[in-house]
Design a protein around this motif. Structure first.
Motif, PDB file in Angstrom:
ATOM      1  N   ASP A 104       0.814  -1.222   0.000  1.00  0.00           N
ATOM      2  CA  ASP A 104       0.000   0.000   0.000  1.00  0.00           C
ATOM      3  C   ASP A 104       0.849   1.274   0.000  1.00  0.00           C
ATOM      4  O   ASP A 104       0.319   2.369   0.115  1.00  0.00           O
ATOM      5  N   GLY A 105       2.180   1.135  -0.119  1.00  0.00           N
ATOM      6  CA  GLY A 105       3.058   2.299  -0.197  1.00  0.00           C
ATOM      7  C   GLY A 105       3.600   2.765   1.141  1.00  0.00           C
ATOM      8  O   GLY A 105       4.362   3.735   1.200  1.00  0.00           O
ATOM      9  N   SER A 106       3.247   2.085   2.231  1.00  0.00           N
ATOM     10  CA  SER A 106       3.760   2.451   3.548  1.00  0.00           C
ATOM     11  C   SER A 106       5.211   2.006   3.686  1.00  0.00           C
ATOM     12  O   SER A 106       5.608   0.978   3.141  1.00  0.00           O
ATOM     13  N   LEU A 107       5.977   2.784   4.423  1.00  0.00           N
ATOM     14  CA  LEU A 107       7.368   2.430   4.697  1.00  0.00           C
ATOM     15  C   LEU A 107       7.416   1.656   6.010  1.00  0.00           C
ATOM     16  O   LEU A 107       6.908   2.118   7.028  1.00  0.00           O
ATOM     17  N   CYS A 108       8.014   0.459   5.970  1.00  0.00           N
ATOM     18  CA  CYS A 108       8.144  -0.398   7.155  1.00  0.00           C
ATOM     19  C   CYS A 108       9.626  -0.516   7.482  1.00  0.00           C
ATOM     20  O   CYS A 108      10.408  -0.954   6.650  1.00  0.00           O
ATOM     21  N   MET A 109       9.980  -0.112   8.704  1.00  0.00           N
ATOM     22  CA  MET A 109      11.364  -0.181   9.132  1.00  0.00           C
ATOM     23  C   MET A 109      11.445  -1.104  10.344  1.00  0.00           C
ATOM     24  O   MET A 109      10.884  -0.796  11.399  1.00  0.00           O
ATOM     25  N   PRO A 110      12.107  -2.252  10.207  1.00  0.00           N
ATOM     26  CA  PRO A 110      12.205  -3.177  11.342  1.00  0.00           C
ATOM     27  C   PRO A 110      12.951  -2.556  12.520  1.00  0.00           C
ATOM     28  O   PRO A 110      13.896  -1.788  12.336  1.00  0.00           O
ATOM     29  N   ILE A 111      12.516  -2.899  13.723  1.00  0.00           N
ATOM     30  CA  ILE A 111      13.222  -2.556  14.955  1.00  0.00           C
ATOM     31  C   ILE A 111      13.971  -3.837  15.317  1.00  0.00           C
ATOM     32  O   ILE A 111      13.349  -4.857  15.591  1.00  0.00           O
ATOM     33  N   MET A 112      15.302  -3.767  15.275  1.00  0.00           N
ATOM     34  CA  MET A 112      16.092  -4.993  15.439  1.00  0.00           C
ATOM     35  C   MET A 112      17.118  -4.849  16.555  1.00  0.00           C
ATOM     36  O   MET A 112      17.722  -3.791  16.718  1.00  0.00           O
ATOM     37  N   SER A 115      20.328  -9.540  15.419  1.00  0.00           N
ATOM     38  CA  SER A 115      19.587 -10.034  14.258  1.00  0.00           C
ATOM     39  C   SER A 115      18.140 -10.373  14.619  1.00  0.00           C
ATOM     40  O   SER A 115      17.422 -10.921  13.799  1.00  0.00           O
ATOM     41  N   LEU A 116      17.703 -10.056  15.836  1.00  0.00           N
ATOM     42  CA  LEU A 116      16.344 -10.334  16.281  1.00  0.00           C
ATOM     43  C   LEU A 116      15.405  -9.201  15.892  1.00  0.00           C
ATOM     44  O   LEU A 116      15.678  -8.039  16.187  1.00  0.00           O
ATOM     45  N   ILE A 117      14.326  -9.540  15.223  1.00  0.00           N
ATOM     46  CA  ILE A 117      13.314  -8.546  14.876  1.00  0.00           C
ATOM     47  C   ILE A 117      12.394  -8.389  16.080  1.00  0.00           C
ATOM     48  O   ILE A 117      11.675  -9.305  16.442  1.00  0.00           O
ATOM     49  N   ALA A 118      12.455  -7.224  16.711  1.00  0.00           N
ATOM     50  CA  ALA A 118      11.666  -6.988  17.917  1.00  0.00           C
ATOM     51  C   ALA A 118      10.427  -6.162  17.638  1.00  0.00           C
ATOM     52  O   ALA A 118       9.511  -6.119  18.455  1.00  0.00           O
ATOM     53  N   GLY A 119      10.391  -5.512  16.498  1.00  0.00           N
ATOM     54  CA  GLY A 119       9.249  -4.668  16.193  1.00  0.00           C
ATOM     55  C   GLY A 119       9.374  -4.064  14.814  1.00  0.00           C
ATOM     56  O   GLY A 119      10.238  -4.449  14.022  1.00  0.00           O
ATOM     57  N   SER A 120       8.506  -3.101  14.568  1.00  0.00           N
ATOM     58  CA  SER A 120       8.520  -2.432  13.274  1.00  0.00           C
ATOM     59  C   SER A 120       7.949  -1.026  13.427  1.00  0.00           C
ATOM     60  O   SER A 120       7.016  -0.803  14.199  1.00  0.00           O
ATOM     61  N   ALA A 147      14.616   4.301  13.960  1.00  0.00           N
ATOM     62  CA  ALA A 147      14.380   2.897  14.305  1.00  0.00           C
ATOM     63  C   ALA A 147      15.550   2.336  15.106  1.00  0.00           C
ATOM     64  O   ALA A 147      15.349   1.618  16.097  1.00  0.00           O
ATOM     65  N   ARG A 148      16.777   2.651  14.702  1.00  0.00           N
ATOM     66  CA  ARG A 148      17.952   2.174  15.460  1.00  0.00           C
ATOM     67  C   ARG A 148      18.001   2.805  16.847  1.00  0.00           C
ATOM     68  O   ARG A 148      18.377   2.136  17.817  1.00  0.00           O
ATOM     69  N   SER A 149      17.625   4.064  16.960  1.00  0.00           N
ATOM     70  CA  SER A 149      17.599   4.733  18.265  1.00  0.00           C
ATOM     71  C   SER A 149      16.582   4.079  19.190  1.00  0.00           C
ATOM     72  O   SER A 149      16.854   3.855  20.374  1.00  0.00           O
ATOM     73  N   ILE A 150      15.410   3.766  18.654  1.00  0.00           N
ATOM     74  CA  ILE A 150      14.382   3.095  19.452  1.00  0.00           C
ATOM     75  C   ILE A 150      14.863   1.704  19.864  1.00  0.00           C
ATOM     76  O   ILE A 150      14.670   1.280  21.008  1.00  0.00           O
ATOM     77  N   ALA A 151      15.511   0.988  18.944  1.00  0.00           N
ATOM     78  CA  ALA A 151      16.033  -0.343  19.267  1.00  0.00           C
ATOM     79  C   ALA A 151      17.069  -0.258  20.382  1.00  0.00           C
ATOM     80  O   ALA A 151      17.044  -1.052  21.330  1.00  0.00           O
ATOM     81  N   LEU A 152      17.970   0.704  20.299  1.00  0.00           N
ATOM     82  CA  LEU A 152      18.986   0.881  21.334  1.00  0.00           C
ATOM     83  C   LEU A 152      18.332   1.224  22.670  1.00  0.00           C
ATOM     84  O   LEU A 152      18.702   0.671  23.712  1.00  0.00           O
ATOM     85  N   ALA A 153      17.359   2.115  22.651  1.00  0.00           N
ATOM     86  CA  ALA A 153      16.653   2.473  23.884  1.00  0.00           C
ATOM     87  C   ALA A 153      15.921   1.269  24.467  1.00  0.00           C
ATOM     88  O   ALA A 153      15.882   1.090  25.690  1.00  0.00           O
ATOM     89  N   ALA A 154      15.370   0.418  23.615  1.00  0.00           N
ATOM     90  CA  ALA A 154      14.674  -0.789  24.096  1.00  0.00           C
ATOM     91  C   ALA A 154      15.654  -1.761  24.742  1.00  0.00           C
ATOM     92  O   ALA A 154      15.327  -2.390  25.757  1.00  0.00           O
TER      93      ALA A 154
END
Length: 176
Positions: A104-112, A115-120, A147-154
């Motif tokens: 649908d044209g949305s941008l999806c950026m994995p939160i990793m 190598s573990l996908i924790a979110g998006s 996304a990387r900042s959120i992953a690091l904070a998580a």
């Protein structure tokens, strides 16, 4: 990653602020939703739960539809099947790990984490952007940094929650 219900108010505030930052720095973003993975409480199936959304509206776009959430709750409702957010989950190609555009044209950026996908992180464009128009590489890069900042904070949040739990257990042992 910590259990979904265990996120601190500081972490959820950080997530809210990061989504607001995206809204102000990436043109034509109508909605940004941050999802985190969890196991369904009764079935154990992996699903994604929306943790934060911008704009902060009781209606949240999810996979081409909207869901309502109680205004008093910080946790958005429901478990979204992983394949709605990341179609090849639990696998992602190396390219998809850098973000991809859904049908649908949305941008999806994995939160990793490693190598573990924790979110998006899912961004939907405003209706004034022509269908099929590509995302600007500079904007995709900005989303990737958030996304990387959120992953690091998580990760830091998980370590803090683990340390807090260990202190609680040691205190309980010493108190008995």
């Amino acid at each position: 990653a910590p259990g979904f219900s265990g996120w601190s108010s500081e972490f959820t505030t950080l997530c809210d602020e990061q989504l607001e930052l995206l809204q102000t720095t990436v043109p034509d973003v109508a909605t940004a939703v941050l999802f985190f993975r969890r196991e369904h409480p009764s079935t154990g199936a992996l699903e994604f739960i929306p943790l934060a959304a911008y704009p902060n509206d009781p209606r949240v776009w999810i996979a081409g539809s909207t869901m309502s959430r109680p205004t008093e709750s910080r946790v958005l409702p429901g478990g979204i099947p992983a394949v709605w957010i990341l179609p090849d989950y639990p696998f992602l190609s190396r390219d998809a790990q850098l973000g991809f555009v859904s049908a649908d044209g949305s941008l999806c950026m994995p939160i990793m984490f490693s190598s573990l996908i924790a979110g998006s992180l899912v961004l939907r464009r405003s209706t004034n952007v022509p269908a099929g128009q590509e995302w600007n590489s500079r904007d995709v890069h900005r989303v990737r940094i958030v996304a990387r900042s959120i992953a690091l904070a998580a990760v830091m949040e998980g370590r803090w929650l683990s340390a807090r739990e260990q202190v609680r257990q040691e205190t309980a042992i010493l108190g008995s």
